[in-house]
Design an enzyme around this catalytic site. Sequence first.
Site, PDB file in Angstrom:
ATOM      1  N   GLU A 265      23.705  36.668  78.300  1.00  0.00           N
ATOM      2  CA  GLU A 265      24.461  36.603  77.039  1.00  0.00           C
ATOM      3  C   GLU A 265      25.971  36.669  77.249  1.00  0.00           C
ATOM      4  O   GLU A 265      26.479  37.562  77.921  1.00  0.00           O
ATOM      5  CB  GLU A 265      24.025  37.739  76.110  1.00  0.00           C
ATOM      6  N   LYS A 291      19.606  37.087  69.784  1.00  0.00           N
ATOM      7  CA  LYS A 291      18.700  37.922  68.998  1.00  0.00           C
ATOM      8  C   LYS A 291      17.398  37.165  68.865  1.00  0.00           C
ATOM      9  O   LYS A 291      17.346  36.117  68.221  1.00  0.00           O
ATOM     10  CB  LYS A 291      19.279  38.256  67.613  1.00  0.00           C
TER      11      LYS A 291
END
Length: 515
Positions: A265, A291
């Site tokens: 990420e 997410k």
Amino acid sequence: QKQSYGPSTSIGWVSTTSSEQETVDEPVVEWVDESNVWGNSDAKLPPFHYRGGFLGFLGYEVRHDTQRYLQQEERGDVGDATQTKENVSKPNGIPTAAFFLARQSMAYHHPTESWYLIGLVEEEEDIKVNLEWMNAINKDFKGWVATESLRAKIHNSDQQAMSTKRSLVEFIPNRPKEVYENDIESCHEFIKKGESYELCLTNQLEANISDSRRSSFDLYKILRQGNPSPYAAYFRWNVPSDYGTSQRKDIPSKSSLVICSSSPERFMSVTRQQPHPEIALSLQCEAKPIKGTCARVVPEDGICRTDAEAREDERRARSLELSLKNRAENLMIVDLLRNDMSRVCKTGTVHVAKLMDIESFATVHQMVSTIRGTLSNTCTSIDLLRASFPGGSMTGAPKIRTMELLEELEQNVDRGPYSGSLGYLSVNGCMDMNIIIRSAVMTLSENEDAWKVSIGAGGAITALSEVEDEYDEMKLKARAVVGAVQEWATLSDQTKDEIGLHVETVRNSTTVGQS
């Protein structure tokens, strides 16, 4: 030529050396006029944005600084939430944040398979120093590459031979399963009461690995091979090495810290963009929050998926893409980051380039969104960090109140580097920082004869979250790193000596060095 760019001032989280902490009283990021740095407008610039500068990490608890800054900017009351509480449990020896200034860098550009040497010049004498360093590196470069390549091949073949051998390293969770599941129920209660919409609840898994002198870089290489990720990083702080034998060994102390990260990420990046000479140069920022996670199908033969396995793997990816719960989690964090970025970006420039895209990694599928914007002419990378740290994907929404709730649920235990950011702040105003997840944080154990390894993991809790599913997701996110540590723990001294013997043979071979 250097010029100040923007009104930023330090908020006190930058260290310039590994040996002493130093508060910076002036803007950390300075704008560099590259057309002058490189001599003329026809000079060939490196095909990446790093030009030397600060490298390091911001731990999650830097949130106290950024939260105070935001509340002051918005003329709110700076309450107790921004103060460091006396009963907070802090990991021994781990700095809240640490950066060092890289005056000389070796940068590898993967797309072109090219190495670049970068030196910072502040005084006239720095030019001579950098040229001498570059010439010395160039002289020994082929031999160094051959040595490291053979070391990697031997190491990889060794790993394949031991792939089924994993030490029974026992990781103890900071909060056991029963407590963690009760915390998830508490999150549901906070959501029902309107205190939060989404809480990123986390836990820490800890283990001691005997022989503190074993090389932490070996762990990173195992992690990098088994779980390759676009924002992976290896960071050492105050860890001298012993080169007395053919195999490098670490000599950690109480102040030593190592981060072995296989993060998928990106937190924030800033790049210089000028699509046309007549268009003013601007700083473009980008966030890529994750997410939504599900496990990939592991090939039965350990190498290649069968047609049936490939179909099941694709089914899981599509199921994640259509998951109402994961889409809700992702959308809330996208809205939070759009709000954070809008504080420092030009009006109307913040936009969602990709919404809920599925990206596949070695062990998991992830739901990733991409948000971009153009920094205001009066703002820099530091302003962006102050406006958005910590990453919304590691807090939940609304950010400030949710962080207060999480501190209570996590029993006031400092997350340390986990949930923070690791990367670089370049002298030309550019930046690239990851989110420290899927990472092993290493410090010296209390009895000083072992590495203490901590792995943070967690997940976003919403009204749709199921208790058992969330606990399983937490374990899934830690699985790749736990497996790498277990494999690292099996590396015997005999294995390491064999690798060193092969490498020493290469060092003494002019034939290989000149190939």
